[in-house]
Design a protein around this motif. Structure first.
Motif, mmCIF file in Angstrom:
data_model
loop_
_atom_site.group_PDB
_atom_site.id
_atom_site.type_symbol
_atom_site.label_atom_id
_atom_site.label_comp_id
_atom_site.label_asym_id
_atom_site.label_seq_id
_atom_site.Cartn_x
_atom_site.Cartn_y
_atom_site.Cartn_z
ATOM 1 N N MET A 95 0.846 -1.201 0.000
ATOM 2 C CA MET A 95 0.000 0.000 0.000
ATOM 3 C C MET A 95 0.871 1.237 0.000
ATOM 4 O O MET A 95 1.750 1.369 0.832
ATOM 5 C CB MET A 95 -0.906 0.012 1.230
ATOM 6 N N ASN A 96 0.600 2.111 -0.950
ATOM 7 C CA ASN A 96 1.391 3.334 -1.039
ATOM 8 C C ASN A 96 0.909 4.370 -0.041
ATOM 9 O O ASN A 96 -0.257 4.416 0.337
ATOM 10 C CB ASN A 96 1.313 3.922 -2.446
ATOM 11 N N SER A 97 1.833 5.198 0.376
ATOM 12 C CA SER A 97 1.505 6.326 1.237
ATOM 13 C C SER A 97 0.520 7.239 0.521
ATOM 14 O O SER A 97 0.569 7.379 -0.702
ATOM 15 C CB SER A 97 2.788 7.094 1.566
ATOM 16 N N PRO A 98 -0.407 7.888 1.255
ATOM 17 C CA PRO A 98 -1.340 8.826 0.604
ATOM 18 C C PRO A 98 -0.646 9.999 -0.047
ATOM 19 O O PRO A 98 -1.220 10.676 -0.878
ATOM 20 C CB PRO A 98 -2.235 9.283 1.771
ATOM 21 N N TYR A 99 0.634 10.233 0.316
ATOM 22 C CA TYR A 99 1.366 11.325 -0.303
ATOM 23 C C TYR A 99 1.687 11.018 -1.758
ATOM 24 O O TYR A 99 2.121 11.875 -2.509
ATOM 25 C CB TYR A 99 2.660 11.602 0.477
ATOM 26 N N PHE A 100 1.475 9.752 -2.184
ATOM 27 C CA PHE A 100 1.746 9.359 -3.552
ATOM 28 C C PHE A 100 0.523 8.752 -4.213
ATOM 29 O O PHE A 100 0.621 8.067 -5.210
ATOM 30 C CB PHE A 100 2.913 8.363 -3.599
ATOM 31 N N SER A 101 -0.663 8.968 -3.635
ATOM 32 C CA SER A 101 -1.881 8.431 -4.218
ATOM 33 C C SER A 101 -2.250 9.204 -5.471
ATOM 34 O O SER A 101 -2.206 10.435 -5.493
ATOM 35 C CB SER A 101 -3.034 8.513 -3.211
ATOM 36 N N PRO A 102 -2.671 8.502 -6.539
ATOM 37 C CA PRO A 102 -3.015 9.186 -7.792
ATOM 38 C C PRO A 102 -4.344 9.898 -7.756
ATOM 39 O O PRO A 102 -4.701 10.606 -8.683
ATOM 40 C CB PRO A 102 -3.057 8.024 -8.800
ATOM 41 N N ASP A 103 -5.114 9.717 -6.635
ATOM 42 C CA ASP A 103 -6.451 10.307 -6.609
ATOM 43 C C ASP A 103 -6.450 11.732 -6.066
ATOM 44 O O ASP A 103 -7.508 12.289 -5.786
ATOM 45 C CB ASP A 103 -7.393 9.437 -5.769
ATOM 46 N N ASN A 104 -5.228 12.264 -5.896
ATOM 47 C CA ASN A 104 -5.087 13.663 -5.457
ATOM 48 C C ASN A 104 -5.697 13.923 -4.095
ATOM 49 O O ASN A 104 -6.131 15.029 -3.809
ATOM 50 C CB ASN A 104 -5.718 14.625 -6.487
ATOM 51 N N THR A 105 -5.727 12.899 -3.237
ATOM 52 C CA THR A 105 -6.249 13.105 -1.885
ATOM 53 C C THR A 105 -5.159 13.396 -0.886
ATOM 54 O O THR A 105 -5.424 13.563 0.282
ATOM 55 C CB THR A 105 -7.015 11.850 -1.423
ATOM 56 N N SER A 106 -3.902 13.436 -1.344
ATOM 57 C CA SER A 106 -2.794 13.687 -0.430
ATOM 58 C C SER A 106 -2.779 15.129 0.007
ATOM 59 O O SER A 106 -3.349 16.005 -0.645
ATOM 60 C CB SER A 106 -1.468 13.348 -1.115
ATOM 61 N N PRO A 107 -2.132 15.403 1.158
ATOM 62 C CA PRO A 107 -2.075 16.785 1.652
ATOM 63 C C PRO A 107 -1.455 17.719 0.633
ATOM 64 O O PRO A 107 -0.513 17.360 -0.063
ATOM 65 C CB PRO A 107 -1.188 16.669 2.906
ATOM 66 N N LYS A 108 -1.976 18.881 0.545
ATOM 67 C CA LYS A 108 -1.474 19.882 -0.390
ATOM 68 C C LYS A 108 -0.834 21.033 0.349
ATOM 69 O O LYS A 108 -1.349 21.504 1.356
ATOM 70 C CB LYS A 108 -2.616 20.432 -1.267
ATOM 71 N N GLU A 126 10.013 1.229 -1.690
ATOM 72 C CA GLU A 126 9.484 1.134 -0.331
ATOM 73 C C GLU A 126 9.195 2.500 0.266
ATOM 74 O O GLU A 126 8.256 2.663 1.047
ATOM 75 C CB GLU A 126 10.470 0.379 0.555
ATOM 76 N N TRP A 127 10.002 3.483 -0.119
ATOM 77 C CA TRP A 127 9.837 4.827 0.432
ATOM 78 C C TRP A 127 8.451 5.388 0.143
ATOM 79 O O TRP A 127 7.954 6.248 0.860
ATOM 80 C CB TRP A 127 10.915 5.751 -0.108
ATOM 81 N N LYS A 128 7.786 4.887 -0.907
ATOM 82 C CA LYS A 128 6.455 5.389 -1.248
ATOM 83 C C LYS A 128 5.385 4.906 -0.275
ATOM 84 O O LYS A 128 4.292 5.475 -0.235
ATOM 85 C CB LYS A 128 6.088 4.954 -2.665
ATOM 86 N N TYR A 179 8.537 16.653 3.222
ATOM 87 C CA TYR A 179 9.441 16.151 2.191
ATOM 88 C C TYR A 179 8.674 15.319 1.161
ATOM 89 O O TYR A 179 8.812 15.507 -0.047
ATOM 90 C CB TYR A 179 10.535 15.326 2.856
ATOM 91 N N LEU A 180 7.841 14.387 1.645
ATOM 92 C CA LEU A 180 7.094 13.530 0.739
ATOM 93 C C LEU A 180 6.026 14.303 -0.027
ATOM 94 O O LEU A 180 5.814 14.076 -1.223
ATOM 95 C CB LEU A 180 6.450 12.390 1.527
ATOM 96 N N VAL A 181 5.359 15.223 0.649
ATOM 97 C CA VAL A 181 4.341 16.037 -0.020
ATOM 98 C C VAL A 181 4.959 16.864 -1.137
ATOM 99 O O VAL A 181 4.384 17.033 -2.205
ATOM 100 C CB VAL A 181 3.626 16.957 0.999
ATOM 101 N N SER A 182 6.169 17.364 -0.890
ATOM 102 C CA SER A 182 6.854 18.162 -1.907
ATOM 103 C C SER A 182 7.085 17.348 -3.171
ATOM 104 O O SER A 182 6.866 17.823 -4.285
ATOM 105 C CB SER A 182 8.189 18.671 -1.359
ATOM 106 N N TYR A 183 7.508 16.100 -3.021
ATOM 107 C CA TYR A 183 7.734 15.245 -4.181
ATOM 108 C C TYR A 183 6.431 14.915 -4.888
ATOM 109 O O TYR A 183 6.351 14.875 -6.106
ATOM 110 C CB TYR A 183 8.430 13.957 -3.757
ATOM 111 N N ASN A 184 5.403 14.666 -4.111
ATOM 112 C CA ASN A 184 4.117 14.334 -4.709
ATOM 113 C C ASN A 184 3.580 15.499 -5.515
ATOM 114 O O ASN A 184 3.065 15.339 -6.620
ATOM 115 C CB ASN A 184 3.122 13.948 -3.608
#
Length: 231
Positions: free
Chosen positions: A1-14, A201-203, A215-220
């Motif tokens: 399961m990927n972190s929500p910071y990399f979810s394609p549904d754009n539900t990750s924190p902005k 794995e980092w995802k 950091y993760l949000v920035s990449y996403n």
């Protein structure tokens, strides 16, 4: 399961940033610093439009700059990363990072730090607080690191719990002193790509530390990574 910071549904924190457009008119309407007459004149001025477009490009590049954390700088050496996060735990980076480089200048390898005099080491990190506890942990960490170094082929059961199902994934560093949630998250985000270039794995990491989340949000947001945070 990927972190929500990399979810394609754009539900990750902005991250909240002002919107940049190529329209001189839209910027002037937002700022309210120029009246409508001047705004119309400026929008027809080629020099102004050129400068504004250049500014917009530079501003987008500035927003795209990812946070630079000490974990990323030393990601090729898990021992250094563990030393850094031990100092950063409950301590601001402005104090912990200089102390980290100072320690490496005196004890540059696990062997040196494992053999360090605890009182002398404590004196170098006294300003961070809990210096005696940290000094003993750093020497113990270095000693066990030499005796039983982490390996990507030997994952150990993690002693910390995860917020999702109560069981944190096994990692190569879980057996080391001080391998708490922050250290494990940092290792999985920054070191796995170096040790195993094909790993993503980092995802799947779900950090609780605000700097790691940023950091993760920035990449996403900027979609700057393809196969790993350090490639």
């Amino acid at each position: 399961m990927n972190s929500p910071y990399f979810s394609p549904d754009n539900t990750s924190p902005k991250a909240s940033h002002p919107i940049i457009t190529n329209s001189a008119t839209s910027l002037n309407q937002r700022s309210n610093l120029i009246d409508e007459t001047d705004e119309a004149e400026l929008s027809q001025n080629p020099l102004f439009c050129y400068c504004f477009r250049a500014f917009a490009v530079l501003y987008r590049q500035l927003l795209a700059v990812k946070p630079r954390l000490i974990q990323e700088i030393v990601a090729d050496d898990p021992w250094k990363l563990l030393i850094a996060v031990t100092l950063l735990n409950k301590t601001c980076g402005t104090l912990a990072i200089p102390a980290f480089w100072n320690i490496l200048s005196h004890w540059p390898t696990p062997w040196h730090l494992a053999s360090a005099d605890v009182e002398e080491l404590s004196s170098h990190i006294q300003h961070l607080g809990l210096q005696n506890v940290r000094a003993r942990r750093l020497t113990q960490l270095s000693e066990i690191y030499m005796q039983d170094p982490p390996s990507v082929y030997d994952r150990r059961t993690s002693r910390v719990s995860a917020s999702s199902n109560g069981k944190y994934p096994a990692t190569p560093i879980s057996h080391l002193p001080g391998a708490g949630r922050y250290a494990l998250d940092s290792y999985r985000i920054f070191c796995t790509a170096h040790q195993d270039p094909g790993s993503e794995e980092w995802k799947s990491v779900l950090p609780t530390d605000k700097e790691l989340i940023c950091y993760l949000v920035s990449y996403n947001r900027n979609n700057t990574l393809k196969s790993g945070p350090l490639t």
